[in-house]
Enzyme design. Structure first.
Site, PDB file in Angstrom:
ATOM      1  N   LYS A 523      46.732  44.251  30.377  1.00  0.00           N
ATOM      2  CA  LYS A 523      46.830  42.901  30.937  1.00  0.00           C
ATOM      3  C   LYS A 523      45.543  42.149  30.705  1.00  0.00           C
ATOM      4  CE  LYS A 523      45.451  44.120  35.642  1.00  0.00           C
ATOM      5  NZ  LYS A 523      45.869  44.311  37.006  1.00  0.00           N
ATOM      6  N   GLY A 525      42.935  40.115  32.500  1.00  0.00           N
ATOM      7  CA  GLY A 525      42.439  39.738  33.813  1.00  0.00           C
ATOM      8  C   GLY A 525      41.373  38.677  33.687  1.00  0.00           C
ATOM      9  N   HIS A 526      40.983  38.109  34.821  1.00  0.00           N
ATOM     10  CA  HIS A 526      39.986  37.051  34.726  1.00  0.00           C
ATOM     11  C   HIS A 526      38.596  37.605  34.446  1.00  0.00           C
ATOM     12  CE1 HIS A 526      40.100  38.025  39.064  1.00  0.00           C
ATOM     13  NE2 HIS A 526      38.803  37.978  38.929  1.00  0.00           N
ATOM     14  N   SER A 527      38.392  38.885  34.707  1.00  0.00           N
ATOM     15  CA  SER A 527      37.066  39.435  34.392  1.00  0.00           C
ATOM     16  C   SER A 527      37.066  40.167  33.056  1.00  0.00           C
ATOM     17  CB  SER A 527      36.608  40.364  35.502  1.00  0.00           C
ATOM     18  OG  SER A 527      37.407  41.517  35.542  1.00  0.00           O
ATOM     19  N   LEU A 530      42.276  44.294  29.810  1.00  0.00           N
ATOM     20  CA  LEU A 530      42.404  45.736  30.018  1.00  0.00           C
ATOM     21  C   LEU A 530      43.247  46.345  28.903  1.00  0.00           C
ATOM     22  CD1 LEU A 530      43.159  46.725  33.702  1.00  0.00           C
ATOM     23  CD2 LEU A 530      41.188  47.317  32.335  1.00  0.00           C
ATOM     24  N   LYS A 544      38.145  48.086  29.953  1.00  0.00           N
ATOM     25  CA  LYS A 544      38.046  46.645  30.208  1.00  0.00           C
ATOM     26  C   LYS A 544      37.051  46.052  29.229  1.00  0.00           C
ATOM     27  CE  LYS A 544      36.242  44.787  34.088  1.00  0.00           C
ATOM     28  NZ  LYS A 544      36.247  44.398  35.482  1.00  0.00           N
ATOM     29  N   ASP A 646      38.229  40.273  45.752  1.00  0.00           N
ATOM     30  CA  ASP A 646      39.375  39.957  44.894  1.00  0.00           C
ATOM     31  C   ASP A 646      40.584  40.778  45.329  1.00  0.00           C
ATOM     32  OD1 ASP A 646      40.824  38.812  42.881  1.00  0.00           O
ATOM     33  OD2 ASP A 646      40.058  40.119  41.308  1.00  0.00           O
TER      34      ASP A 646
END
Ligand SMILES: *[C@@H]1O[C@H](CO)[C@@H](O)[C@H](O)[C@H]1NC(C)=O
Ligand SMILES: *[C@@H]1O[C@H](CO)[C@@H](O)[C@H](O)[C@H]1NC(C)=O
Ligand SMILES: *[C@@H]1O[C@H](CO)[C@@H](O)[C@H](O)[C@H]1NC(C)=O
Ligand SMILES: *[C@@H]1O[C@H](CO)[C@@H](O)[C@H](O)[C@H]1NC(C)=O
Ligand SMILES: *[C@@H]1O[C@H](CO)[C@@H](O)[C@H](O)[C@H]1NC(C)=O
Ligand SMILES: *[C@@H]1O[C@H](CO)[C@@H](O)[C@H](O)[C@H]1NC(C)=O
Ligand SMILES: *[C@@H]1O[C@H](CO)[C@@H](O)[C@H](O)[C@H]1NC(C)=O
Ligand SMILES: *[C@@H]1O[C@H](CO)[C@@H](O)[C@H](O)[C@H]1NC(C)=O
Ligand SMILES: *[C@@H]1O[C@H](CO)[C@@H](O)[C@H](O)[C@H]1NC(C)=O
Length: 896
Positions: A523, A525-527, A530, A544, A646
């Site tokens: 996926k 993610g905002h950081s 992945l 990540k 988060d």
């Protein structure tokens, strides 16, 4: 008179021609004897469109045609290299190649740089049996190399480079036992290098560069004991460099660059005693350079190992090769320090490129050997010595008094990861110059002070950072030359690398994932994105990828800092990291087979139909408890409390047994324990960390986590996915409609909001009701009134107590609230939530419409404002505030 002149000229020419012919005949040349050969040459001549002066039609080809060589009256050589066609001829270039078949004694055909469009005919092998030289470079030849060329048993030179040849290299070429030069470069050849080439013992030049050849380098290549030049560059060769090429003792020039060669450099290579040029650039070579490799290369002049994944340090022996003139080792992971001057290095080399590595330490006189030096993108420190008058590039290092250097944080991070102390650019020890600005004086003073404060802070951290359980690295050491426990400490960041798992190399990650293509993406993610992969040991991992271009630079450092201090069974295990790349950092976690709550709440059980199976209540409660355990650990059990920052369904990762492992830890932040420490923290905040919101009290910061957790609980109860991921208006509306249905006095009311796909036994309704009540208490609009995580955990562990005690003896509960039991705390906040709701609603709405960011809003937590910028989270309290007073669409309970 007029007619006289030409006749005289013609006569003169005739005499000259006679003389010329005689002189030729004296040297043994005979006119062309075979009419078939003459006819063939004339056919070729007319197809080529040559200019008349080159091949004059009325003269004898053997005697006067340029580029035609004969022996005993037969054509043995045709050299049309560099010829030009007439304008008509070049308009549509042709070549009557079939006519060559009648020149059966032809030994050499050289048409280089002359366009002969078309294919090489299949019959070449049969008809031109005497051919020794075939040079068709840059002749616009297309098609495949015919198999029959293998019948040209006298061939010693075969040059077919710079054409558009396709297909594979026929293994029949290995029958050309006299072949000395084989050049097939710059075509579109595919397939692999035939292993049978091992039989070409006379080969001295082999150039197959710039094709699309794949497969591995055949081991038998090592048999080509006369090979002097080997160029396999710019292909797609894979696998390793075989140690057998070390048997090429005559090899002078080796170029294997721009392939996909993996592996490390075999020590066996040192057999190549004659080597002068070694180019292995742009592959995926890994491992260290063997120490014993370079002493063998006494004639080495040119080394290019750039753009690989080589690690370790460059052996000192390389620097002492006296013939060395050019060294390019840029773009690797080399690390180490430059050797000191005491080497027997003598000759002056022309160029050194060490850029984009991880070299460190001071600049040494060895650099004086090179006229041009590129050391950019390393971690060199200290001053620039005066002997480096040469052209030297030093950008992006840690060097004093040079522009465009790395930041103090980067340098400190790097040096402490090596167990070394970075000298802080030497700034504190230097008196600021008179010219320098007032600001720089202040900066220097601050930086000097930072050191002291850092030490203080570190001591404080050492004392405090011992979590009550699950804490792996209680003993983190201070900054300094302590090689065993490297601790990073730059202002605001303190990382113990030993507790951060394995330091992966980028090639290792590439191997683990294949490519960072779409296939392995789990996926975005905002950081960071992945990916799923498998590391060499066979363990499945999540990787990540944090692109520093799109994410705040410091965020991965905060996550690393967090992991270096904390480890707990409820947190996703960090297995390693890869920080080699400049702009992309990688964190490697254990793979979670059930992904996360947002993707697991409803699962496709049968890939063929669209029916979804939803998690049963037992599992949902287990997940709620697991997440609460993780958050409770963060909030209460670490000496330095942490805020997750988060909390949402997609942050709740699930292992194969649906045990919770909290993820999305990039927003985690420690928060201030007391005002004294928060002053220090604020003072030391780096630019990237200063984006955090203003600090607030502990309860209010964790209160944001709790608010978000309340939404997760509601998701579990109602099955309404996405509530915890967003704070937009529709969520607010939904909360406004849902919360009124959660009532401590009316169990049945909750059935209106329970997930319709949740099949539960009547007995379980009470538990669901209880969890809904807990959720509502978490969603109290007043942060200070929300229950503590440890109380929430207790409540979830004993859900029936939540409702039954309140039910049966609410009066008793009211009295116990002062005793501070979990239940009391929970319901204390619950009652507040009911009584204060209207007032709070009024207050919030007015302050939100006033447009001011109220202090209350700020007090949501240090992580809060950071998140809201990134994710478009709540910016106004009114949006997280459910519409109150209650408006559940069935009639209100009379008692309320
Ligand atoms: C070769 O020479 C023979 C006899 O002169 C002739 O019949 C034949 O056509 C020639 N072949 C080619 C390909 O020119
Ligand atoms: C030269 O060619 C003639 C006939 O074409 C032949 O009889 C003679 O043997 C040849 N000489 C040599 C040295 O090859
Ligand atoms: C071929 O012809 C070119 C141009 O006439 C000449 O420069 C070259 O030396 C010749 N090469 C051979 C091998 O005869
Ligand atoms: C063909 O001719 C060119 C000159 O134009 C020369 O450089 C080249 O070496 C020749 N090829 C061979 C194989 O001799
Ligand atoms: C030589 O030519 C024959 C046909 O005449 C063919 O069958 C054979 O494969 C060829 N050999 C090589 C090595 O190309
Ligand atoms: C080579 O040939 C292919 C197909 O025959 C063609 O598509 C391609 O453009 C050619 N490339 C060059 C450089 O001529
Ligand atoms: C060639 O290399 C291999 C491996 O490096 C070695 O075992 C073998 O003896 C070598 N052969 C020769 C002829 O040198
Ligand atoms: C240095 O170079 C000189 C000549 O240029 C040579 O005589 C001497 O042996 C060299 N010394 C070393 C250590 O290579
Ligand atoms: C810094 O560099 C400038 C010129 O580049 C030089 O004049 C100055 O003395 C240097 N300062 C130090 C402390 O090395």
């Amino acid at each position: 008179m007029d007619r006289c002149k030409p006749t005289a000229v013609a006569a003169l020419l005739f005499v000259l021609a006679l003389l010329f012919e005689q002189s030729c005949q004296q040297q043994g040349a005979l006119p062309l004897t075979s009419p078939a050969e003459r006819l063939a040459l004339i056919r070729i001549r007319s197809s080529l469109g040559l200019r008349a002066k080159e091949w004059p039609i009325k003269s004898d080809p053997c005697l006067s045609w340029r580029g035609i060589g004969c022996r005993n009256g037969t054509v043995i050589q045709i050299n049309i290299s560099g010829f030009k066609r007439t304008r008509i001829g070049s308009h549509k270039p042709q070549f009557a190649v079939h006519a060559l078949a009648n020149l059966t004694h032809l030994e050499s055909f050289n048409a280089s740089f002359f366009a002969l469009p078309g294919k090489i005919p299949d019959w070449f092998g049969q008809k031109l049996g005497s051919l020794q030289v075939l040079d068709l470079r840059s002749c616009f030849v297309v098609g495949a190399i015919p198999w029959n060329l293998g019948n040209l048993s006298s061939l010693s030179t075969l040059i077919l480079s710079r054409n558009n040849l396709t297909g594979t290299i026929p293994s029949s070429l290995s029958y050309l036992l006299k072949l000395s030069i084989l050049d097939l470069s710059q075509n579109s050849l595919t397939g692999s290098i035939p292993p049978s080439f091992a039989s070409l013992h006379d080969l001295s030049i082999m150039d197959i560069s710039s094709n699309y050849l794949s497969g591995s380098i055949p081991l038998g290549i090592g048999n080509l004991s006369n090979l002097q030049q080997m160029n396999f560059s710019r292909n797609k060769l894979t696998s390793s460099i075989p140690a057998q090429i070390g048997n090429l003792t005559s090899l002078v020039d080796l170029d294997l660059s721009s392939n996909h060669l993996r592996s490390s450099l075999p020590l066996g290579l040192r057999g190549m005693r004659s080597l002068q040029k070694m180019v292995l650039a742009s592959n995926v070579l890994v491992g260290v350079l063997p120490d014993d490799l370079f002493p063998a290369f006494t004639r080495l002049e040119f080394v290019d190992l750039s753009q690989n994944g080589l690690v370790g340090s460059i052996p000192n022996a390389l620097w002492s090769i006296s013939s060395l003139r050019f060294v390019d080792v840029s773009g690797n992971k080399f690390t180490g320090t430059l050797p000191n001057n005491s080497l027997s290095a003598n000759a002056t080399a022309a160029a050194l490129n060490l850029s984009n590595n991880m070299y460190y330490g001071g600049l040494t006189p060895i650099l004086g050997r090179f006229r041009s030096v590129d050391l950019s993108n390393n971690y060199f420190e200290g001053k620039v010595p005066d002997y480096t008058e040469s052209n030297i590039s030093l950008s992006t290092n840690c060097i004093q008094n040079v522009t465009k250097q790395r930041t103090l944080a980067e340098c400190t991070l790097f040096y402490s990861s090596k167990g070394l102390t970075f000298d802080n650019f030497g700034i504190p020890s230097e008196a600021p110059s008179r010219k320098s600005h007032k600001r720089t004086i202040i900066l220097a003073a601050v930086l000097g002070g930072v050191g002291l404060l850092l030490l203080l802070l570190l001591l404080l951290l050492l004392l405090l950072c011992t979590c009550k359980r699950g804490f792996t690295n209680q003993r983190s050491n201070g900054v300094g030359p302590i090689p065993t426990t490297a601790v990073l400490s730059s202002p605001g960041v303190s990382i113990n690398f030993l507790s951060l798992g394995e330091a992966f190399t980028y090639p290792q990650l590439l191997l683990a994932i294949g490519d960072f293509g779409g296939g392995s993406l789990i996926k975005q993610g905002h950081s960071g994105d992945l990916f799923k992969g498998t590391v060499e040991s066979g363990i499945p991992v999540m990787i990540k990828r944090i692109s520093l271009n799109s994410v705040k630079k410091g965020s991965y450092l905060h996550e690393l800092e967090f992991f270096s201090k904390v480890s707990h069974p409820r947190l996703v295990p960090l297995l390693g990291h890869c920080l080699e790349n400049e702009n992309e950092k990688y964190l490697v976690y254990k793979y979670m087979p059930n992904r996360d709550l947002s993707s697991s709440l409803f699962r496709k059980t049968n890939p063929d139909d669209d029916s979804l199976q939803s998690l049963d209540w037992i599992t949902r409660l287990k997940i709620a408890i697991g997440a609460a355990e993780g958050l409770s650990y963060l909030h209460h059990e670490c000496a330095i409390p942490f805020v997750h920052g988060d909390v949402q369904a997609s942050s709740i990762l699930l292992d194969d047994k649906f045990e919770v492992r909290l993820g999305s830890l990039s927003e985690v932040c420690a928060h201030e324990v007391d005002t004294h420490q928060s002053v220090i923290n604020r003072f030391l905040q780096l630019p990237q960390t200063s984006e955090r919101g203003p600090s607030g009290s502990q309860t209010s910061t964790s209160a944001y986590d709790i608010f978000c957790f309340g939404k997760v609980l509601l998701e579990l109860v109602t099955g309404k996915l996405g509530i915890s991921a967003s704070n937009d208006l529709s969520v607010k509306d939904w909360l406004g409609q849902t919360l009124p249905c959660i009532n401590t006095n009316n169990k049945e009311l909750v059935t209106k909001i329970v997930d319709p796909s949740l099949i539960y036994h009547e007995d379980l309704l009470e538990e669901i009701w209880a969890v809904a009540i807990v959720a509502r208490s978490c969603l109290n609009p007043k942060p200070s009134r929300r229950p503590l995580m440890r109380h929430i955990l207790k409540a979830l562990e004993n859900p029936l107590k939540v409702v039954r005690e309140e039910d049966t003896d609410s009066a008793r509960l009211r009295t116990t609230s002062s005793r501070g039991s979990w239940n009391a705390a929970l319901f204390g906040s619950w009652r507040h939530s009911l009584s204060d709701a209207a007032a709070a609603a009024a207050h919030m709405t007015s302050s939100a419409t006033a447009g001011g960011t109220s202090d209350r809003l700020k007090s949501l937590g240090t992580c809060y404002s950071e998140g809201s910028e990134q994710n478009g989270r709540v910016d106004r309290l009114s949006e997280i505030l459910p519409e109150l007073p209650d408006a559940c669409d069935i009639e209100r309970d009379d008692k309320d």
